[in-house]
Every structure is written in structure tokens, then in C-alpha cells.
Motif scaffolding. Structure first.
Motif, PDB file in Angstrom:
ATOM      1  N   VAL A 269       0.827  -1.202   0.000  1.00  0.00           N
ATOM      2  CA  VAL A 269       0.000   0.000   0.000  1.00  0.00           C
ATOM      3  C   VAL A 269       0.863   1.255   0.000  1.00  0.00           C
ATOM      4  O   VAL A 269       1.940   1.277   0.588  1.00  0.00           O
ATOM      5  N   ARG A 270       0.386   2.268  -0.709  1.00  0.00           N
ATOM      6  CA  ARG A 270       0.976   3.612  -0.620  1.00  0.00           C
ATOM      7  C   ARG A 270       0.150   4.367   0.406  1.00  0.00           C
ATOM      8  O   ARG A 270      -1.020   4.645   0.164  1.00  0.00           O
ATOM      9  N   GLU A 271       0.779   4.674   1.522  1.00  0.00           N
ATOM     10  CA  GLU A 271       0.061   5.305   2.628  1.00  0.00           C
ATOM     11  C   GLU A 271       0.424   6.779   2.733  1.00  0.00           C
ATOM     12  O   GLU A 271       1.591   7.120   2.863  1.00  0.00           O
ATOM     13  N   SER A 272      -0.591   7.635   2.723  1.00  0.00           N
ATOM     14  CA  SER A 272      -0.355   9.037   3.042  1.00  0.00           C
ATOM     15  C   SER A 272      -0.457   9.227   4.552  1.00  0.00           C
ATOM     16  O   SER A 272       0.023  10.208   5.092  1.00  0.00           O
ATOM     17  N   SER A 273      -1.074   8.240   5.210  1.00  0.00           N
ATOM     18  CA  SER A 273      -1.190   8.214   6.662  1.00  0.00           C
ATOM     19  C   SER A 273      -1.311   6.754   7.092  1.00  0.00           C
ATOM     20  O   SER A 273      -1.975   5.964   6.420  1.00  0.00           O
ATOM     21  N   PRO A 274      -0.718   6.401   8.230  1.00  0.00           N
ATOM     22  CA  PRO A 274      -0.852   5.025   8.708  1.00  0.00           C
ATOM     23  C   PRO A 274      -2.220   4.739   9.337  1.00  0.00           C
ATOM     24  O   PRO A 274      -2.564   3.588   9.590  1.00  0.00           O
ATOM     25  N   ALA A 275      -3.014   5.773   9.551  1.00  0.00           N
ATOM     26  CA  ALA A 275      -4.274   5.633  10.282  1.00  0.00           C
ATOM     27  C   ALA A 275      -5.242   4.599   9.701  1.00  0.00           C
ATOM     28  O   ALA A 275      -5.765   3.775  10.451  1.00  0.00           O
ATOM     29  N   PRO A 276      -5.529   4.590   8.397  1.00  0.00           N
ATOM     30  CA  PRO A 276      -6.513   3.616   7.898  1.00  0.00           C
ATOM     31  C   PRO A 276      -6.137   2.159   8.187  1.00  0.00           C
ATOM     32  O   PRO A 276      -6.974   1.381   8.651  1.00  0.00           O
ATOM     33  N   ALA A 277      -4.887   1.783   7.937  1.00  0.00           N
ATOM     34  CA  ALA A 277      -4.468   0.399   8.202  1.00  0.00           C
ATOM     35  C   ALA A 277      -4.424   0.113   9.700  1.00  0.00           C
ATOM     36  O   ALA A 277      -4.803  -0.976  10.142  1.00  0.00           O
ATOM     37  N   ASP A 278      -3.981   1.096  10.486  1.00  0.00           N
ATOM     38  CA  ASP A 278      -3.945   0.907  11.941  1.00  0.00           C
ATOM     39  C   ASP A 278      -5.348   0.730  12.507  1.00  0.00           C
ATOM     40  O   ASP A 278      -5.577  -0.116  13.375  1.00  0.00           O
ATOM     41  N   GLU A 279      -6.290   1.517  12.014  1.00  0.00           N
ATOM     42  CA  GLU A 279      -7.678   1.397  12.476  1.00  0.00           C
ATOM     43  C   GLU A 279      -8.279   0.057  12.065  1.00  0.00           C
ATOM     44  O   GLU A 279      -9.015  -0.567  12.832  1.00  0.00           O
ATOM     45  N   LEU A 280      -7.961  -0.403  10.868  1.00  0.00           N
ATOM     46  CA  LEU A 280      -8.409  -1.718  10.409  1.00  0.00           C
ATOM     47  C   LEU A 280      -7.884  -2.806  11.350  1.00  0.00           C
ATOM     48  O   LEU A 280      -8.641  -3.683  11.788  1.00  0.00           O
ATOM     49  N   ALA A 281      -6.620  -2.731  11.690  1.00  0.00           N
ATOM     50  CA  ALA A 281      -6.026  -3.714  12.598  1.00  0.00           C
ATOM     51  C   ALA A 281      -6.694  -3.663  13.968  1.00  0.00           C
ATOM     52  O   ALA A 281      -7.011  -4.711  14.546  1.00  0.00           O
ATOM     53  N   ASP A 282      -6.928  -2.458  14.481  1.00  0.00           N
ATOM     54  CA  ASP A 282      -7.579  -2.317  15.789  1.00  0.00           C
ATOM     55  C   ASP A 282      -8.976  -2.928  15.798  1.00  0.00           C
ATOM     56  O   ASP A 282      -9.351  -3.622  16.743  1.00  0.00           O
ATOM     57  N   ARG A 283      -9.732  -2.677  14.736  1.00  0.00           N
ATOM     58  CA  ARG A 283     -11.102  -3.212  14.658  1.00  0.00           C
ATOM     59  C   ARG A 283     -11.136  -4.735  14.669  1.00  0.00           C
ATOM     60  O   ARG A 283     -12.101  -5.340  15.115  1.00  0.00           O
ATOM     61  N   HIS A 284     -10.076  -5.362  14.160  1.00  0.00           N
ATOM     62  CA  HIS A 284     -10.082  -6.817  14.004  1.00  0.00           C
ATOM     63  C   HIS A 284      -9.090  -7.532  14.921  1.00  0.00           C
ATOM     64  O   HIS A 284      -8.862  -8.741  14.760  1.00  0.00           O
ATOM     65  N   GLY A 285      -8.514  -6.827  15.865  1.00  0.00           N
ATOM     66  CA  GLY A 285      -7.638  -7.452  16.853  1.00  0.00           C
ATOM     67  C   GLY A 285      -6.313  -7.949  16.305  1.00  0.00           C
ATOM     68  O   GLY A 285      -5.777  -8.951  16.784  1.00  0.00           O
ATOM     69  N   ALA A 286      -5.763  -7.250  15.324  1.00  0.00           N
ATOM     70  CA  ALA A 286      -4.490  -7.655  14.719  1.00  0.00           C
ATOM     71  C   ALA A 286      -3.376  -6.723  15.161  1.00  0.00           C
ATOM     72  O   ALA A 286      -3.609  -5.551  15.450  1.00  0.00           O
ATOM     73  N   SER A 287      -2.169  -7.254  15.204  1.00  0.00           N
ATOM     74  CA  SER A 287      -1.002  -6.395  15.423  1.00  0.00           C
ATOM     75  C   SER A 287      -0.505  -5.914  14.061  1.00  0.00           C
ATOM     76  O   SER A 287      -0.767  -6.544  13.043  1.00  0.00           O
ATOM     77  N   VAL A 288       0.187  -4.773  14.054  1.00  0.00           N
ATOM     78  CA  VAL A 288       0.614  -4.143  12.799  1.00  0.00           C
ATOM     79  C   VAL A 288       2.132  -4.022  12.769  1.00  0.00           C
ATOM     80  O   VAL A 288       2.758  -3.658  13.764  1.00  0.00           O
ATOM     81  N   GLU A 289       2.696  -4.310  11.609  1.00  0.00           N
ATOM     82  CA  GLU A 289       4.123  -4.081  11.366  1.00  0.00           C
ATOM     83  C   GLU A 289       4.248  -3.510   9.959  1.00  0.00           C
ATOM     84  O   GLU A 289       3.555  -3.947   9.040  1.00  0.00           O
ATOM     85  N   ARG A 290       5.132  -2.534   9.796  1.00  0.00           N
ATOM     86  CA  ARG A 290       5.361  -1.930   8.490  1.00  0.00           C
ATOM     87  C   ARG A 290       6.801  -2.170   8.063  1.00  0.00           C
ATOM     88  O   ARG A 290       7.725  -2.037   8.858  1.00  0.00           O
ATOM     89  N   ILE A 291       6.943  -2.490   6.779  1.00  0.00           N
ATOM     90  CA  ILE A 291       8.258  -2.644   6.174  1.00  0.00           C
ATOM     91  C   ILE A 291       8.259  -1.763   4.934  1.00  0.00           C
ATOM     92  O   ILE A 291       7.323  -1.809   4.132  1.00  0.00           O
ATOM     93  N   ASP A 292       9.300  -0.954   4.777  1.00  0.00           N
ATOM     94  CA  ASP A 292       9.418  -0.128   3.580  1.00  0.00           C
ATOM     95  C   ASP A 292       9.432  -1.058   2.365  1.00  0.00           C
ATOM     96  O   ASP A 292      10.154  -2.063   2.339  1.00  0.00           O
ATOM     97  N   ALA A 293       8.628  -0.757   1.358  1.00  0.00           N
ATOM     98  CA  ALA A 293       8.480  -1.641   0.196  1.00  0.00           C
ATOM     99  C   ALA A 293       9.801  -1.849  -0.536  1.00  0.00           C
ATOM    100  O   ALA A 293      10.078  -2.951  -1.012  1.00  0.00           O
ATOM    101  N   ARG A 294      10.624  -0.825  -0.613  1.00  0.00           N
ATOM    102  CA  ARG A 294      11.932  -0.977  -1.283  1.00  0.00           C
ATOM    103  C   ARG A 294      12.824  -1.932  -0.507  1.00  0.00           C
ATOM    104  O   ARG A 294      13.484  -2.783  -1.092  1.00  0.00           O
TER     105      ARG A 294
END
Length: 181
Positions: free
Chosen positions: A122-147
Motif C-alpha cells: 500500500v501507498r500510505e499518506s497516513s498510517p491511520a486507515p491500516a492501523d484502524e483496520l487492525a484495531d477493529r479486528h484485533g491484529a497487530s501491525v508491522e510496516r516494512i518499507d516496500a523498497r
């Protein structure tokens, strides 16, 4: 925050929890691809589902462009141009799919027993949408730079190719040794 091209990993301790998050993830802004991997309690790993935004566009678009160029050759030229263009577009899509498969292999150790992992490109202008998705579904989040992730995948592929080459050389030596007796 400027757009960040990331691989976002959502890890679910319960394998049953990923499906609703997968369905919602398809609508995240900037999403290119999402894949779901699930591991049974006894350790069996399965790629449960995948979604790629715009899948088929390269194949169809290249086919149409080839067909338009083929207009110069008449009806047969249109047919041949479309076929050639579609083949080129399909090859590009197949290359992307194989890279995605290699990435999933690299991520597979992160899938917990009895759990699941969603990998989002994903190209994120903000981490909020993915973080909120994870919160709603009880998932932990990790980000790795695509490059960085792409470099890790290339390094793993190169290492696998080297091992394959070493194995082939070993097999050839065994065959030469067996024939000399």
C-alpha cells in the motif's frame, strides 16, 4: 506525511479473524495488493486468498494497444496485434505475481500457528486507515518499507538460485563419478 510505499503486515492470533479484515482491506486508500496466509494449529501453511487492484489491466490494455497498431495491417493485423499485446501485458503481470509469491514465502515464518497474516502492499499518506483496520479486528501491525522488502526478496531469490546451482553441480559430479566406474 508524504506517501510511503509500505508492506503492512496484520498478524491475527486467531485464524478465523482475518476474513472480515481482508474484505475491508480491499478498500483501503492506496492499496495495490493484499494476500492472506493462514497456518493451522499443526503448522500447515496456506495462502488463503489474494486480491490485486487492477489485475488484468495490463493484459487488456496492451492487447487493445496492439490491436490499434495492428489496424495498419487490416483485420488480420488487428487480431495479431491484440494477441501480441495481450501476451506482453500478461507476461508483465505474471512477473509481478511471481515476485509476490516470493514475498509471501519470505513472510511465511511470521504466520503464527493457529493464526493468520494479511500482507498489504500500500501507498500510505497516513498510517491511520491500516492501523484502524487492525484495531477493529484485533491484529497487530508491522510496516516494512516496500523498497527494503523488495531487496530482501531479491536477496532470498539470489540465495535460492545459488543453492540450486550448487545442487546441480553436485548432482553432475555424482553422475560423472557414477559413470567412471
Amino acid at each position: 506525511m508524504s506517501d510511503q510505499h509500505n508492506v503492512v503486515l496484520l498478524t491475527f492470533p486467531d485464524a478465523a479473524a482475518w476474513r472480515p479484515a481482508f474484505d475491508e482491506a480491499q478498500h483501503l486508500p492506496g492499496l495495490r495488493m493484499v494476500a492472506a496466509m493462514e497456518r493451522s494449529a499443526d503448522g500447515l501453511l496456506e495462502v488463503a486468498d489474494t486480491f490485486t487492484r487492477g489485475a488484468g489491466v495490463a493484459t487488456v490494455g496492451s492487447g487493445v494497444l496492439g490491436g490499434l497498431i495492428g489496424l495498419l495491417g487490416g483485420p488480420v493485423g488487428v487480431l495479431l496485434g491484440f494477441a501480441a499485446g495481450a501476451a506482453i501485458g500478461n507476461a508483465a503481470e505474471e512477473h509481478q505475481a511471481s515476485e509476490g509469491g516470493a514475498g509471501l514465502i519470505l513472510l511465511s515464518p511470521r504466520v503464527p500457528d493457529g493464526g493468520a497474516l494479511l500482507a498489504l502492499e500500500v501507498r500510505e499518506s497516513s498510517p491511520a486507515p491500516a492501523d484502524e483496520l487492525a484495531d477493529r479486528h484485533g491484529a497487530s501491525v508491522e510496516r516494512i518499507d516496500a523498497r527494503e522488502f523488495a531487496e530482501q526478496v531479491r536477496a532470498a531469490e539470489q540465495k535460492a538460485d545459488e543453492r540450486k546451482g550448487d545442487k546441480q553441480k553436485g548432482d553432475e559430479r555424482k553422475a560423472d563419478g557414477a559413470g567412471a566406474s
